[in-house]
Structure formats: structure tokens, C-alpha cells
Design a protein around this motif. Structure first.
Motif, mmCIF file in Angstrom:
data_model
loop_
_atom_site.group_PDB
_atom_site.id
_atom_site.type_symbol
_atom_site.label_atom_id
_atom_site.label_comp_id
_atom_site.label_asym_id
_atom_site.label_seq_id
_atom_site.Cartn_x
_atom_site.Cartn_y
_atom_site.Cartn_z
ATOM 1 N N ASP A 91 -20.828 -4.824 17.375
ATOM 2 C CA ASP A 91 -22.193 -5.342 17.202
ATOM 3 C C ASP A 91 -22.203 -6.855 16.996
ATOM 4 O OD1 ASP A 91 -23.091 -2.744 17.457
ATOM 5 O OD2 ASP A 91 -23.482 -2.475 15.319
ATOM 6 N N LEU A 92 -21.318 -7.335 16.126
ATOM 7 C CA LEU A 92 -21.302 -8.766 15.812
ATOM 8 C C LEU A 92 -20.833 -9.625 16.979
ATOM 9 C CD1 LEU A 92 -20.083 -8.932 12.116
ATOM 10 C CD2 LEU A 92 -22.341 -9.503 13.008
ATOM 11 N N ARG A 93 -19.864 -9.140 17.742
ATOM 12 C CA ARG A 93 -19.328 -9.976 18.826
ATOM 13 C C ARG A 93 -20.350 -10.201 19.935
ATOM 14 N NH1 ARG A 93 -15.119 -5.884 21.787
ATOM 15 N NH2 ARG A 93 -16.733 -4.764 22.931
ATOM 16 N N GLU A 94 -21.405 -9.395 19.968
ATOM 17 C CA GLU A 94 -22.480 -9.629 20.940
ATOM 18 C C GLU A 94 -23.390 -10.772 20.513
ATOM 19 O OE1 GLU A 94 -24.609 -6.063 21.854
ATOM 20 O OE2 GLU A 94 -22.777 -4.960 22.319
ATOM 21 N N LEU A 95 -23.355 -11.125 19.235
ATOM 22 C CA LEU A 95 -24.240 -12.163 18.710
ATOM 23 C C LEU A 95 -23.514 -13.427 18.271
ATOM 24 C CD1 LEU A 95 -26.408 -9.847 16.446
ATOM 25 C CD2 LEU A 95 -27.023 -10.748 18.696
ATOM 26 N N TYR A 96 -22.305 -13.270 17.702
ATOM 27 C CA TYR A 96 -21.598 -14.389 17.083
ATOM 28 C C TYR A 96 -20.156 -14.447 17.554
ATOM 29 C CZ TYR A 96 -25.456 -13.884 13.782
ATOM 30 O OH TYR A 96 -26.696 -13.773 13.224
ATOM 31 N N TRP A 97 -19.612 -15.678 17.500
ATOM 32 C CA TRP A 97 -18.183 -15.858 17.692
ATOM 33 C C TRP A 97 -17.704 -16.868 16.679
ATOM 34 C CZ3 TRP A 97 -15.224 -20.150 18.356
ATOM 35 C CH2 TRP A 97 -13.858 -19.910 18.570
ATOM 36 N N TRP A 98 -16.577 -16.555 16.055
ATOM 37 C CA TRP A 98 -15.845 -17.529 15.250
ATOM 38 C C TRP A 98 -14.381 -17.122 15.272
ATOM 39 C CZ3 TRP A 98 -19.534 -14.635 12.177
ATOM 40 C CH2 TRP A 98 -18.982 -13.692 11.318
ATOM 41 N N PRO A 99 -13.468 -18.080 15.058
ATOM 42 C CA PRO A 99 -12.049 -17.741 15.065
ATOM 43 C C PRO A 99 -11.750 -16.702 13.981
ATOM 44 C CG PRO A 99 -12.358 -20.125 15.076
ATOM 45 C CD PRO A 99 -13.705 -19.506 14.841
#
Length: 143
Positions: free
Chosen positions: A105-113
Motif C-alpha cells: 500500500d505504501l509503495r504506491e504512494l511514497y518512496w524513501w530509502p
């Protein structure tokens, strides 16, 4: 009507006399993300590329937030990342998803290392999830 206008509500009046009021909701931390991005030296080049029109991978949305394709880039704010993880996992609407679902769910909205590791670590530390898991484990005699 005055109260609705004060909340920047979009009002539509129809011929039959009905009124439609639309509110736009955005995450409270969107301004924090924008400020974080603007202060991040590693994203400086990306902002310049978008402004110059020399990239198609990055864009700046109407709120001034930098996206890689349609994903918000977030780098150096641990408190903000923790807020996003909390909301995605522990809010009344989330209902404590497991790490895999939460990551998807999160990877569809946000990216961080380190996003995947951060999600896994967060879920592993959730006391509610640990209690649920312990209560619903089969005894070894039944395995």
C-alpha cells in the motif's frame, strides 16, 4: 453558507434548488513533505530538472510536492516517516495490516530509502500485532 465558504468548500447550486458542498481532504503532513523536499540537497537537481522540463520521470504536483512518476519522494525526516507508518498501520481505518500488505500500500504512494525495512520493523514492534499473533498461534501439539 458562510461557514462552508470559510472552509474553502466548493459549492454547486442546481436548477432544482439543491446545493452540493464538496470538501477536499489532504494528508496533514503534505506541507511537511514539501518543506522536507525543499530542504533536501539531494533533491535540488530534480527540482531544477522539472522546472527546466528536462525530465519526464519527476513532476511537481499542484501542492508543490515532488513525485517520481506518481510516488512522493521522502528522504530525511524520521519523524514524518514514523507518522506515515503509524497512520498506515494503526489508524482506525487501517486495522493493523501485516508488513507485506502495508508495504504494498505504501509503495504506491511514497518512496524513501529503506521503506521495506522500515515497514517490517514497525510491524514487528507493534504490541497489538504481537498480542494477536500470540493469541492465535496453534499449539505445537496440533502442528
Amino acid at each position: 453558507m458562510t461557514d462552508l465558504r470559510a472552509m474553502f468548500t466548493r459549492l454547486s447550486l442546481y436548477n432544482n434548488g439543491s446545493l452540493l458542498a464538496e470538501l477536499q481532504v489532504k494528508p496533514a503532513w503534505l506541507d511537511q513533505i514539501k518543506d522536507n523536499q525543499l530542504g533536501d540537497k539531494s533533491l535540488e537537481l530534480r527540482f531544477r530538472q522539472v522546472e527546466a522540463g528536462s525530465t519526464i520521470d519527476f513532476r511537481i504536483d499542484s501542492d508543490g510536492v515532488l513525485h517520481l512518476r506518481d510516488i512522493i519522494c521522502l528522504l530525511n525526516d524520521e519523524d514524518l516517516k514514523l507518522s506515515i507508518l503509524r497512520e498506515a498501520h494503526s489508524s482506525p481505518h487501517a486495522m493493523h495490516p501485516d508488513g507485506n500488505k502495508m508495504y504494498r500500500d505504501l509503495r504506491e504512494l511514497y518512496w524513501w530509502p529503506g521503506l521495506k525495512h522500515g515497514v517490517t520493523d514497525f510491524v514487528a514492534r507493534c504490541l497489538t500485532c504481537q498480542q494477536f499473533k500470540a493469541e492465535h498461534q496453534l499449539p505445537s501439539s496440533l502442528l
